[in-house]
Motif scaffolding. Sequence first.
Motif, short mmCIF file in Angstrom:
data_model
loop_
_atom_site.label_atom_id
_atom_site.label_comp_id
_atom_site.label_asym_id
_atom_site.label_seq_id
_atom_site.Cartn_x
_atom_site.Cartn_y
_atom_site.Cartn_z
N UNK A 703 43.93 41.29 39.26
CA UNK A 703 43.03 41.82 38.23
C UNK A 703 42.39 43.12 38.70
N UNK A 704 41.96 43.13 39.96
CA UNK A 704 41.31 44.32 40.48
C UNK A 704 42.29 45.47 40.65
N UNK A 705 43.54 45.15 40.92
CA UNK A 705 44.55 46.19 41.05
C UNK A 705 45.07 46.66 39.69
N UNK A 706 44.68 45.98 38.61
CA UNK A 706 45.10 46.37 37.28
C UNK A 706 46.45 45.86 36.88
N UNK A 707 46.91 44.88 37.62
CA UNK A 707 48.23 44.34 37.28
C UNK A 707 48.16 43.37 36.11
N UNK A 708 46.94 42.89 35.87
CA UNK A 708 46.77 42.03 34.73
C UNK A 708 45.37 42.25 34.17
N UNK A 726 43.69 46.14 51.38
CA UNK A 726 42.67 46.91 50.67
C UNK A 726 41.62 46.02 50.01
N UNK A 727 41.30 44.87 50.70
CA UNK A 727 40.30 43.96 50.12
C UNK A 727 38.93 44.62 50.08
N UNK A 728 38.53 45.27 51.21
CA UNK A 728 37.22 45.88 51.26
C UNK A 728 37.09 46.97 50.18
N UNK A 729 38.16 47.74 49.98
CA UNK A 729 38.10 48.80 48.96
C UNK A 729 38.03 48.22 47.56
N UNK A 730 38.76 47.11 47.31
CA UNK A 730 38.76 46.50 45.99
C UNK A 730 37.41 45.87 45.66
N UNK A 734 34.21 49.63 40.92
CA UNK A 734 33.36 49.39 39.76
C UNK A 734 33.88 48.23 38.94
N UNK A 735 35.18 48.02 38.97
CA UNK A 735 35.79 46.92 38.21
C UNK A 735 35.25 45.58 38.69
N UNK A 736 35.07 45.44 40.03
CA UNK A 736 34.54 44.18 40.57
C UNK A 736 33.07 44.02 40.21
N UNK A 737 32.32 45.12 40.24
CA UNK A 737 30.92 45.04 39.86
C UNK A 737 30.77 44.68 38.38
N UNK A 740 31.30 41.01 37.97
CA UNK A 740 30.15 40.19 38.33
C UNK A 740 29.07 40.26 37.26
N UNK A 741 28.89 41.43 36.68
CA UNK A 741 27.86 41.54 35.64
C UNK A 741 28.22 40.70 34.42
N UNK A 742 29.49 40.70 34.10
CA UNK A 742 29.91 39.90 32.94
C UNK A 742 29.80 38.40 33.25
N UNK A 743 30.11 38.02 34.45
CA UNK A 743 30.01 36.61 34.81
C UNK A 743 28.56 36.14 34.83
#
Length: 842
Positions: A703-708, A726-730, A734-737, A740-743
């Motif tokens: 999801x974070x990589x935009x594959x889905x 690239x876990x730390x970068x992912x 902003x996508x991860x943030x 979290x805001x939506x959750x």
Amino acid sequence: MKKISNEEFIISLSDLWTAIKRGKKKILIAALLVGALFFYRQIHRPINFTAEGMFKGGEKKTPSSLIATLLGGSGESFSSEDDPKTFLHSYPVLARVVDRLHLQGCLVEAKKPPSRFKNIWDTVRAESIHKIYGAIKRPSSPILSGNVAIPDTLPFPDQKHSVQCQDIRYDQETFTNVSIKFQDEQRFTVSGNQGKILGQGELSAPFVWERGSFTLEKLEERRLSGSLFHLSLIPLEPATKSLEDNLSITSDKKNASLYKISYTHRDRQLATSIVNAVMQEYSNYQHDQGENIISKQLQYLATRQQQTTEELDKIINQHKLSLEKTIGEGGFVTLESELGFIAKTQVEYQSQLAHLTSMMQGLSSKIYDGNFPKLIEKIREENNQTSEVFTIQAAEAMLASYQSDLDKIDFEKEYLNFSLSKLAEPTFDVATLTKSDTNPTVAKLFAIVHDLQLKLIDEKNWSTTERGNLRAEIELQKKFLIQHFENLKAGAEVQKNVLQQKIHSLKQNALVLLYNEYEIIEHQLRDLAERATHFPEKKFSEQKIALNTKMQNDVFESITKMIESKNISFNLEYNNSYPLAMAIPPTLPNHPRIRFFTLIGACIGAFGAFGALLLLQAAKGPSASLKNLRGMGYHVSGLFSAKNNACLKEATYFLSKNQTLLISSQHVSSLSSQLAARLAKRKDRVCVIQLAKSASKSGLVDYLLGKRDDLPWQKNVLPWGKGEEFKEELLGTQRFQDLLDSLKQEYDYILLENAAHPLSVETSQLAAYADAALYLVTKEQLSDVSGLPEKTTFLLKDSLPEKEFASTFSYLQERKNYLKLQLRQLEPLLDALKERFNFSPR
């Protein structure tokens, strides 16, 4: 909560137990390795025998103290011993032992050495012998205890030596190895290291070469021809040092004057000889030292005695010179006799002066009046001389003679006057004067007149004329007599005047002589008085000489007494240091203690490994223990295990006021699922985001990589997926943030499950998103969890079974401390309730 510094963190018992559990395999391996090393060391050590002897030490006792005291000495011994342990280890004593037992040379026969297995077998036998003969074959005796081991046979026979090296003289600084080859039963050849022949020798005869000398003696009857021996000659100092290192001297606990001397060696006979030789040579050394000391003392006393004798001779010579001078000056030996003589002489002189004064007064009263000096001076002026050369006795004799002559002259004058008066009488018969006159002229005249008177008497026969003529003749003769008497009288008067003049002159001379003698006696009295003024100095000199003489004499007598005291005390004293029990050859070797040292080695290895683990943990820092975490001000919910999750209730209460929660642990566990289940029981909406690698093919990473575009939920659990790159970068996108805001809008609690290190970048990023954190501590140090959020609760993973841990005191103590902490946290709430409802206890 108050925090403490890092220096105050301690390692608790639980930390020690944890360290043991974690490194138990390492500890076991270390114990086995070190125990094996100790076993190898003990099994390969050669068997040794220990010979023991008992030595009596202490100060010297002198039974002759009374004799020495009677002789004027102190009654003490000439020396006192120091600690015998020091002297028994000293170089002089041990050098004597080396020389006595010929320990500078090691002579061994060139033969095949025993195999290593033989040494191992002997060591094993020595280990078993002590048990066999100490317990199994213990002899029956009413006096032997169970600790005494007595074998029925010697387990290890004595080493036999066919040849011994004696009388070694080796003064080199390095050792020398030589080979000795016997040509026959008596002669041998000595060779050096390079095979160089050093010379030929014979038994019982010294072999001398440039480096020293030695003598070989045959000890047992065996064939020596063709035998080869190796001789090692060692310098004296290393041999003494080796003997000192292996010699053990311990003092008895009950009696400090008793010393136990022991020596360990492979040869039990040699060990026994060394112990006995050490005790004997110490006694000999002590005796020699005593003789040396007493000889030096006697030599000093003899020198001092000679010096005292010389000083006494010098004082006596000075006294002799003083006496000679005194005798020469006064003729007396001592001051007392001189004082008596002077006093007596003064009395005599005073008596003589009184006698002379009376004599001078008797002489001067008939001549002059006044004092004697002026009178004598006037007499000397009149006579123009001092005095005639004669003595008082001669003057007295002359004066007596003059006085006698003067008396005769006076008598003659009286006789003449009487005769003249008688001749003037007409009827005077001249015959009456004839017998009293001794003058021949007068006698002749008297005879003539007498004859005429006789003729005149016969008147009848004479005529008147004849009678007249006779009378005229008689008158004429009378006139002659009168004239003669007048002449005699005038001559007597002249003689009297001359004699008086002589007497006067003689008295003057006698007076001068008496005064001279008076002056001489007065001068002598003054000399005596002046001589008496030197008596104090003479008295002091005599007393000083007498004192010095007495002092030197006392010193001489004291030295003589001391010499006698030293001789008597040294010859009669006994040495209180002596061998109390001589060593005997031990029958059993020393106990190898293989099992004991193997066990000791295993313990050393185990403790060494445990210590190394502790040092390693100390180097890493304090562990994240319950006490240290609370000291840092963190909240600790308790101990967590698969069967003991009661601590989650406390953790749920601590985290329930926060929405985003970080659940972190370096090991995969069911902690997040259990916590989510507890929160779900409260009818709260809970989701879990698993940020660790999972078995799911698709997950949050896609999801974070935009594959889905959708989220791969699995019953409110969002797995990460397989991708770790690239876990730390992912996680920082902003996508991860936004996710979290939506959750947060959809769920009451969001659990971020993390398995990374607390100090990693991943954990730091997640801590920034989380409101609170729950961390499961396994092996972390305190420094590892210092980067977590301040609002973090900790769970400590319990590695013990539930029943075992619950039965321990540590678990109950942890629960007690936790309840106290919870009560302290509720105290502000209770105080607020009391104030609001005005509640006060009655």
